[in-house]
Design an enzyme around this catalytic site. Sequence first.
Site, short mmCIF file in Angstrom:
data_model
loop_
_atom_site.label_atom_id
_atom_site.label_comp_id
_atom_site.label_asym_id
_atom_site.label_seq_id
_atom_site.Cartn_x
_atom_site.Cartn_y
_atom_site.Cartn_z
N LYS A 77 81.14 -70.69 -43.53
CA LYS A 77 82.16 -71.29 -43.01
C LYS A 77 82.80 -71.86 -44.09
O LYS A 77 82.38 -72.11 -45.05
CB LYS A 77 81.89 -72.31 -42.01
CG LYS A 77 83.03 -72.67 -41.05
CD LYS A 77 83.14 -71.82 -39.94
CE LYS A 77 84.24 -72.36 -39.14
NZ LYS A 77 84.33 -71.26 -37.77
N GLY A 97 90.70 -76.65 -19.05
CA GLY A 97 91.44 -76.13 -20.18
C GLY A 97 91.71 -74.62 -19.96
O GLY A 97 91.15 -73.59 -20.11
N GLY A 139 93.71 -72.82 -21.72
CA GLY A 139 94.49 -72.03 -22.77
C GLY A 139 94.43 -70.75 -23.24
O GLY A 139 94.35 -69.99 -22.23
N VAL A 149 92.00 -68.83 -24.06
CA VAL A 149 90.63 -68.31 -23.52
C VAL A 149 90.57 -68.46 -21.93
O VAL A 149 90.55 -67.38 -21.09
CB VAL A 149 89.67 -68.73 -24.02
CG1 VAL A 149 88.00 -68.05 -23.26
CG2 VAL A 149 89.27 -68.49 -25.41
P1 NAD Z 1 93.50 -73.45 -26.71
O1 NAD Z 1 93.94 -74.58 -27.54
O2 NAD Z 1 94.32 -72.29 -26.44
O3 NAD Z 1 93.27 -73.97 -25.17
C1 NAD Z 1 92.37 -75.27 -25.30
C2 NAD Z 1 93.20 -75.74 -23.74
O4 NAD Z 1 92.47 -77.06 -23.44
C3 NAD Z 1 94.78 -76.39 -24.10
O5 NAD Z 1 95.62 -75.87 -23.17
C4 NAD Z 1 94.63 -77.84 -24.06
O6 NAD Z 1 95.72 -78.56 -23.61
C5 NAD Z 1 93.24 -77.98 -23.02
N1 NAD Z 1 92.64 -79.29 -23.15
C6 NAD Z 1 92.64 -80.09 -24.18
N2 NAD Z 1 91.90 -81.31 -23.93
C7 NAD Z 1 91.57 -81.16 -22.29
C8 NAD Z 1 91.22 -82.10 -21.68
N3 NAD Z 1 90.36 -83.03 -21.86
N4 NAD Z 1 91.27 -81.79 -20.43
C9 NAD Z 1 91.62 -80.36 -19.85
N5 NAD Z 1 92.21 -79.80 -20.74
C10 NAD Z 1 92.12 -79.91 -22.20
O7 NAD Z 1 91.97 -73.11 -27.13
P2 NAD Z 1 91.39 -71.64 -26.91
O8 NAD Z 1 91.47 -70.70 -27.64
O9 NAD Z 1 91.51 -71.07 -25.10
O10 NAD Z 1 89.81 -71.88 -26.64
C11 NAD Z 1 89.09 -72.78 -25.83
C12 NAD Z 1 87.83 -73.14 -26.12
O11 NAD Z 1 87.05 -72.13 -26.63
C13 NAD Z 1 87.86 -73.99 -27.55
O12 NAD Z 1 86.71 -75.29 -27.47
C14 NAD Z 1 87.48 -73.24 -28.64
O13 NAD Z 1 86.86 -73.76 -29.96
C15 NAD Z 1 86.49 -72.04 -27.93
N6 NAD Z 1 86.32 -70.82 -28.48
C16 NAD Z 1 87.53 -70.13 -28.56
C17 NAD Z 1 87.55 -68.83 -29.18
C18 NAD Z 1 88.67 -67.83 -29.02
O14 NAD Z 1 88.55 -66.66 -29.27
N7 NAD Z 1 90.11 -68.21 -28.87
C19 NAD Z 1 86.20 -68.40 -29.54
C20 NAD Z 1 85.04 -69.05 -29.61
C21 NAD Z 1 85.25 -70.42 -28.87
#
Ligand code: NAD
Length: 366
Positions: free
Chosen positions: A92, A192, A194, A196
């Site tokens: 990383k 969440g 987002g 994913v």
């Molecule tokens: P993202 O930033 O697109 O979505 C996260 C969502 O969570 C946002 O809509 C945000 O408003 C919401 N959020 C933040 N705090 C919150 C709370 N207290 N209560 C409810 N909602 C809340 O992120 P993502 O890409 O969808 O990833 C989601 C999680 O999965 C993260 O923890 C990320 O590290 C993990 N992850 C993502 C990927 C990927 O491919 N995107 C891969 C592995 C792990």
Amino acid sequence: MTEVSQVKNQLSTNLFANLTEHDHEQILVCNDNHTGLKAIIAIHNTVLGPGLGGTRMWNYNNESEAMKDVLRLSRGMTYKASISGLNLGGAKAVIIGDAKTQKSEALMRKFGRFVNNLAGKYITAEDVGTTTQDMEYVNMETDNVVGLPESRGGGGDPSPVTAYGVYVGMKAAAKKRWGTDSLSGKKVAVMGIGKVGIHLLEYMHKEGAQFYVSDMNDAALKDAANRFGATVVANDAIYDTDADIFAPCALGGIINTETIERLKCQVIAGAANNQLDDEDIHGDMLVKKDIIYAPDFLINAGGLINVYSEWTGYNRENALRDTERIYETLESIFKVSDETGLHMQAAATHLAEKRVNDIMRVQSKI
Ligand code: NAD
């Protein structure tokens, strides 16, 4: 000994103590006065292959915070790659600074030069604070980068593949709990919505699941309610619903002593990294409460599998097919957990370490 040499001595002692604690192979500290680049690349383990891990740009309070983060994250990548059956090691990078104000083409390209100097031992990708555009700059200086836009032969946004992995992992966990992996009629609480979370809802909706959702982004909640008939709940109330399955897809550390007591679900399967506040304490608490926990670093590995596929010649169908293996891997984790009494996160860690150790022995013979 002067005061300065005492401080220097202490720094170098801590440095090696940090590296030896979790058996890190190498770190590269990168400095460039002209662009203001201050970065640390940590290579944890390359037994299975080159260390692949994203570059995070973050305004750390101090250098030791950055060092701690990069060492922790690089080690996590070794486990994620190993448990996913990939021929990749763990590494990383962190760039210290404000991604909004301190990033530039020159800074990213200089960083790319440092990555290139590692001659393929480290492959970088985007992460928090960096974008596919940044990776294009890095790519101008090194081939050792993935996570490029589709227009440049890359895999594009990995989130749909990550969501698919969480979905198949959730099904394996459902089968363990209810004897069938059908999600039809199951109530799922998704924290969440987002990148994913929204794709995960899509997969589960096709199977006839029902949803509670929470987020602070009203537009995302509205979208989930309109498209998938989700019931919106207040952020903190997501732990108190009568959902069968809880899918944390926002933040880490949210499964803790307080929330475990409130949860009524029988399965936890979500995308967020480091969901358990304390792996041992809360892993065991979940077992005592008879909640099946799908280890996060396995079921959210679809994103890594997607970029790995980019490294070997990108094809989304192959990436999705490889991601499907999460289902069987989760079944082996459950089996180890049942046989050994280890909680599910510990069983996953055990299997990940075992693969690295086994392959290390393969390499040391003949
Ligand atoms: P993202 O930033 O697109 O979505 C996260 C969502 O969570 C946002 O809509 C945000 O408003 C919401 N959020 C933040 N705090 C919150 C709370 N207290 N209560 C409810 N909602 C809340 O992120 P993502 O890409 O969808 O990833 C989601 C999680 O999965 C993260 O923890 C990320 O590290 C993990 N992850 C993502 C990927 C990927 O491919 N995107 C891969 C592995 C792990």
